[in-house]
Write a protein that holds these residues in place. Structure first.
Motif, PDB file in Angstrom:
ATOM      1  N   ASP A  49       0.853  -1.190   0.000  1.00 28.14           N
ATOM      2  CA  ASP A  49       0.000   0.000   0.000  1.00 28.14           C
ATOM      3  C   ASP A  49       0.890   1.240   0.000  1.00 28.14           C
ATOM      4  OD1 ASP A  49      -1.486   2.278   0.925  1.00 28.14           O
ATOM      5  OD2 ASP A  49      -3.013   0.932   1.730  1.00 28.14           O
ATOM      6  N   SER A  50       0.918   1.960  -1.120  1.00 26.75           N
ATOM      7  CA  SER A  50       1.793   3.129  -1.233  1.00 26.75           C
ATOM      8  C   SER A  50       1.423   4.218  -0.224  1.00 26.75           C
ATOM      9  CB  SER A  50       1.773   3.680  -2.653  1.00 26.75           C
ATOM     10  OG  SER A  50       0.468   4.129  -2.995  1.00 26.75           O
ATOM     11  N   GLY A  51       0.157   4.285   0.156  1.00 27.89           N
ATOM     12  CA  GLY A  51      -0.262   5.269   1.162  1.00 27.89           C
ATOM     13  C   GLY A  51       0.368   4.998   2.516  1.00 27.89           C
ATOM     14  N   ASN A  52       0.404   3.720   2.904  1.00 27.92           N
ATOM     15  CA  ASN A  52       1.067   3.356   4.159  1.00 27.92           C
ATOM     16  C   ASN A  52       2.550   3.696   4.105  1.00 27.92           C
ATOM     17  OD1 ASN A  52      -1.236   2.322   5.355  1.00 27.92           O
ATOM     18  ND2 ASN A  52      -0.747   0.194   4.904  1.00 27.92           N
ATOM     19  N   ARG A  53       3.196   3.307   3.002  1.00 22.10           N
ATOM     20  CA  ARG A  53       4.637   3.588   2.884  1.00 22.10           C
ATOM     21  C   ARG A  53       4.912   5.077   2.969  1.00 22.10           C
ATOM     22  NH1 ARG A  53       4.250   0.359  -1.580  1.00 22.10           N
ATOM     23  NH2 ARG A  53       5.061   2.032  -2.914  1.00 22.10           N
ATOM     24  N   LYS A  54       4.102   5.866   2.301  1.00 19.32           N
ATOM     25  CA  LYS A  54       4.292   7.324   2.301  1.00 19.32           C
ATOM     26  C   LYS A  54       4.147   7.885   3.711  1.00 19.32           C
ATOM     27  CE  LYS A  54       2.580  11.538   0.120  1.00 19.32           C
ATOM     28  NZ  LYS A  54       1.621  12.105  -0.822  1.00 19.32           N
ATOM     29  N   GLN A  55       3.112   7.448   4.424  1.00 22.18           N
ATOM     30  CA  GLN A  55       2.873   7.932   5.790  1.00 22.18           C
ATOM     31  C   GLN A  55       4.021   7.522   6.718  1.00 22.18           C
ATOM     32  OE1 GLN A  55      -0.616   6.395   7.772  1.00 22.18           O
ATOM     33  NE2 GLN A  55       0.100   7.104   9.752  1.00 22.18           N
ATOM     34  N   TRP A  56       4.395   6.250   6.668  1.00 19.32           N
ATOM     35  CA  TRP A  56       5.436   5.747   7.562  1.00 19.32           C
ATOM     36  C   TRP A  56       6.774   6.407   7.254  1.00 19.32           C
ATOM     37  CZ3 TRP A  56       4.117  -0.109   6.607  1.00 19.32           C
ATOM     38  CH2 TRP A  56       2.837  -0.377   7.123  1.00 19.32           C
ATOM     39  N   LYS A  57       7.058   6.588   5.969  1.00 14.11           N
ATOM     40  CA  LYS A  57       8.322   7.219   5.572  1.00 14.11           C
ATOM     41  C   LYS A  57       8.388   8.650   6.098  1.00 14.11           C
ATOM     42  CE  LYS A  57      11.310   8.332   1.711  1.00 14.11           C
ATOM     43  NZ  LYS A  57      11.610   8.184   0.306  1.00 14.11           N
ATOM     44  N   ALA A  58       7.327   9.403   5.917  1.00 13.68           N
ATOM     45  CA  ALA A  58       7.312  10.789   6.391  1.00 13.68           C
ATOM     46  C   ALA A  58       7.506  10.845   7.906  1.00 13.68           C
ATOM     47  CB  ALA A  58       6.000  11.472   5.991  1.00 13.68           C
TER      48      ALA A  58
ATOM     49  N   SER B 242      10.889  12.293   9.689  1.00  9.90           N
ATOM     50  CA  SER B 242      10.762  13.443  10.597  1.00  9.90           C
ATOM     51  C   SER B 242      11.470  13.190  11.921  1.00  9.90           C
ATOM     52  CB  SER B 242       9.284  13.787  10.846  1.00  9.90           C
ATOM     53  OG  SER B 242       8.691  12.857  11.736  1.00  9.90           O
ATOM     54  N   ALA B 243      11.666  11.902  12.254  1.00  9.43           N
ATOM     55  CA  ALA B 243      12.396  11.524  13.463  1.00  9.43           C
ATOM     56  C   ALA B 243      13.880  11.288  13.148  1.00  9.43           C
ATOM     57  CB  ALA B 243      11.777  10.277  14.080  1.00  9.43           C
ATOM     58  N   ARG B 244      14.293  11.684  11.947  1.00  8.30           N
ATOM     59  CA  ARG B 244      15.695  11.662  11.520  1.00  8.30           C
ATOM     60  C   ARG B 244      16.254  10.263  11.260  1.00  8.30           C
ATOM     61  NH1 ARG B 244      17.393  16.487  11.067  1.00  8.30           N
ATOM     62  NH2 ARG B 244      19.618  16.062  11.184  1.00  8.30           N
ATOM     63  N   PHE B 245      15.385   9.332  10.866  1.00 10.57           N
ATOM     64  CA  PHE B 245      15.841   8.027  10.419  1.00 10.57           C
ATOM     65  C   PHE B 245      16.056   8.077   8.907  1.00 10.57           C
ATOM     66  CE2 PHE B 245      13.365   6.737  14.220  1.00 10.57           C
ATOM     67  CZ  PHE B 245      14.360   6.052  14.899  1.00 10.57           C
ATOM     68  N   ARG B 246      16.965   7.271   8.408  1.00 16.30           N
ATOM     69  CA  ARG B 246      17.128   7.060   6.967  1.00 16.30           C
ATOM     70  C   ARG B 246      16.130   5.971   6.598  1.00 16.30           C
ATOM     71  NH1 ARG B 246      20.908   3.174   4.582  1.00 16.30           N
ATOM     72  NH2 ARG B 246      20.831   3.484   2.350  1.00 16.30           N
ATOM     73  N   VAL B 247      15.345   6.177   5.559  1.00 17.74           N
ATOM     74  CA  VAL B 247      14.276   5.241   5.207  1.00 17.74           C
ATOM     75  C   VAL B 247      14.495   4.678   3.810  1.00 17.74           C
ATOM     76  CG1 VAL B 247      11.797   4.950   4.861  1.00 17.74           C
ATOM     77  CG2 VAL B 247      12.627   6.426   6.697  1.00 17.74           C
ATOM     78  N   LEU B 248      14.439   3.347   3.740  1.00 16.40           N
ATOM     79  CA  LEU B 248      14.447   2.620   2.476  1.00 16.40           C
ATOM     80  C   LEU B 248      13.042   2.054   2.294  1.00 16.40           C
ATOM     81  CD1 LEU B 248      17.712   0.628   3.198  1.00 16.40           C
ATOM     82  CD2 LEU B 248      17.513   2.650   1.751  1.00 16.40           C
ATOM     83  N   GLU B 249      12.625   1.866   1.048  1.00 16.13           N
ATOM     84  CA  GLU B 249      11.274   1.361   0.786  1.00 16.13           C
ATOM     85  C   GLU B 249      11.296   0.162  -0.158  1.00 16.13           C
ATOM     86  OE1 GLU B 249       7.991   4.166  -0.179  1.00 16.13           O
ATOM     87  OE2 GLU B 249       9.631   5.628  -0.243  1.00 16.13           O
ATOM     88  N   ALA B 250      10.352  -0.734   0.060  1.00 14.91           N
ATOM     89  CA  ALA B 250      10.083  -1.829  -0.871  1.00 14.91           C
ATOM     90  C   ALA B 250       8.583  -2.084  -0.847  1.00 14.91           C
ATOM     91  CB  ALA B 250      10.851  -3.087  -0.474  1.00 14.91           C
ATOM     92  N   ASP B 251       8.051  -2.514  -1.996  1.00 17.89           N
ATOM     93  CA  ASP B 251       6.615  -2.797  -2.056  1.00 17.89           C
ATOM     94  C   ASP B 251       6.324  -4.282  -2.175  1.00 17.89           C
ATOM     95  OD1 ASP B 251       7.307  -3.310  -4.680  1.00 17.89           O
ATOM     96  OD2 ASP B 251       5.924  -1.846  -5.554  1.00 17.89           O
ATOM     97  N   ASN B 252       7.378  -5.115  -2.014  1.00 13.51           N
ATOM     98  CA  ASN B 252       7.170  -6.553  -2.103  1.00 13.51           C
ATOM     99  C   ASN B 252       8.249  -7.296  -1.317  1.00 13.51           C
ATOM    100  OD1 ASN B 252       9.439  -7.444  -3.992  1.00 13.51           O
ATOM    101  ND2 ASN B 252       8.474  -5.791  -5.173  1.00 13.51           N
ATOM    102  N   GLN B 253       7.979  -8.554  -1.077  1.00 11.88           N
ATOM    103  CA  GLN B 253       8.846  -9.404  -0.263  1.00 11.88           C
ATOM    104  C   GLN B 253      10.214  -9.625  -0.915  1.00 11.88           C
ATOM    105  OE1 GLN B 253       7.012 -13.136   0.644  1.00 11.88           O
ATOM    106  NE2 GLN B 253       8.851 -14.008   1.524  1.00 11.88           N
ATOM    107  N   VAL B 254      10.244  -9.837  -2.213  1.00 15.61           N
ATOM    108  CA  VAL B 254      11.497 -10.130  -2.903  1.00 15.61           C
ATOM    109  C   VAL B 254      12.483  -8.963  -2.766  1.00 15.61           C
ATOM    110  CG1 VAL B 254      12.542 -10.617  -5.160  1.00 15.61           C
ATOM    111  CG2 VAL B 254      10.420 -11.747  -4.505  1.00 15.61           C
ATOM    112  N   ASP B 255      12.023  -7.752  -3.062  1.00 24.12           N
ATOM    113  CA  ASP B 255      12.895  -6.578  -2.948  1.00 24.12           C
ATOM    114  C   ASP B 255      13.327  -6.356  -1.502  1.00 24.12           C
ATOM    115  OD1 ASP B 255      12.631  -6.217  -5.670  1.00 24.12           O
ATOM    116  OD2 ASP B 255      11.228  -4.536  -5.501  1.00 24.12           O
ATOM    117  N   ALA B 256      12.411  -6.568  -0.577  1.00 25.16           N
ATOM    118  CA  ALA B 256      12.728  -6.372   0.846  1.00 25.16           C
ATOM    119  C   ALA B 256      13.829  -7.322   1.297  1.00 25.16           C
ATOM    120  CB  ALA B 256      11.481  -6.568   1.692  1.00 25.16           C
TER     121      ALA B 256
ATOM    122  N   ALA C  45       3.341   8.817  16.090  1.00 25.61           N
ATOM    123  CA  ALA C  45       4.007   8.709  17.391  1.00 25.61           C
ATOM    124  C   ALA C  45       4.194   7.246  17.791  1.00 25.61           C
ATOM    125  CB  ALA C  45       3.208   9.453  18.455  1.00 25.61           C
ATOM    126  N   GLU C  46       3.210   6.424  17.522  1.00 24.80           N
ATOM    127  CA  GLU C  46       3.298   4.998  17.862  1.00 24.80           C
ATOM    128  C   GLU C  46       4.392   4.315  17.035  1.00 24.80           C
ATOM    129  OE1 GLU C  46       0.155   1.309  18.479  1.00 24.80           O
ATOM    130  OE2 GLU C  46      -0.329   2.840  16.989  1.00 24.80           O
TER     131      GLU C  46
END
Length: 121
Positions: free
Chosen positions: A16-25, A29-43, A109-110
């Motif tokens: 779900d690109s909406g979830n990824r977008k929300q979680w990434k933002a 904002s908490a100063r983590f470096r974020v990588l993304e994948a939309d499937n198990q193989v890439d992950a 926050a969670e």
């Protein structure tokens, strides 16, 4: 010269690109470096590649059910990799040794709190 801590990297995986977008933002904002994948193989490619520097895995329970399978396979590759699984199940599990299961909808926050708790261990 300031001695800064290296930026911790979090891999977020969800179909779900909406979830990824929300979680990434939230995580950026908490100063983590974020990588993304939309499937198990890439992950799993990220998890298995030491150069990617993944410190924490955050995955949703994806429509094809691969979120849970991803957690199992990531654990096999890296048994000490902390993980957060975002699920829509009715039973909260909470943070375990290297795993947190959060119930949707997940607040920023969670998500940040779970990431910090797991990475501080």
């Amino acid at each position: 010269m300031v001695n800064e801590k290296p930026q911790l990297s979090i891999l977020i995986v969800d179909d779900d690109s909406g979830n990824r977008k929300q979680w990434k933002a939230a995580l950026e904002s908490a100063r983590f470096r974020v990588l993304e994948a939309d499937n198990q193989v890439d992950a799993l490619t990220y998890v298995g590649d030491a150069a990617s520097g993944v410190d924490l895995l955050v995955t949703g329970v994806m429509r094809d059910g691969s979120g849970a399978q991803l957690a199992v396979e990531a654990f096999e590759l890296r048994p000490t990799l902390p993980m957060i699984i975002v699920a829509s199940a009715a039973n909260p599990v909470g943070i375990q040794v290297h795993l947190a299961i959060l119930l949707e909808p997940v607040s920023d926050a969670e998500l940040i709190g779970a990431a910090r708790a797991l990475l501080s261990r």
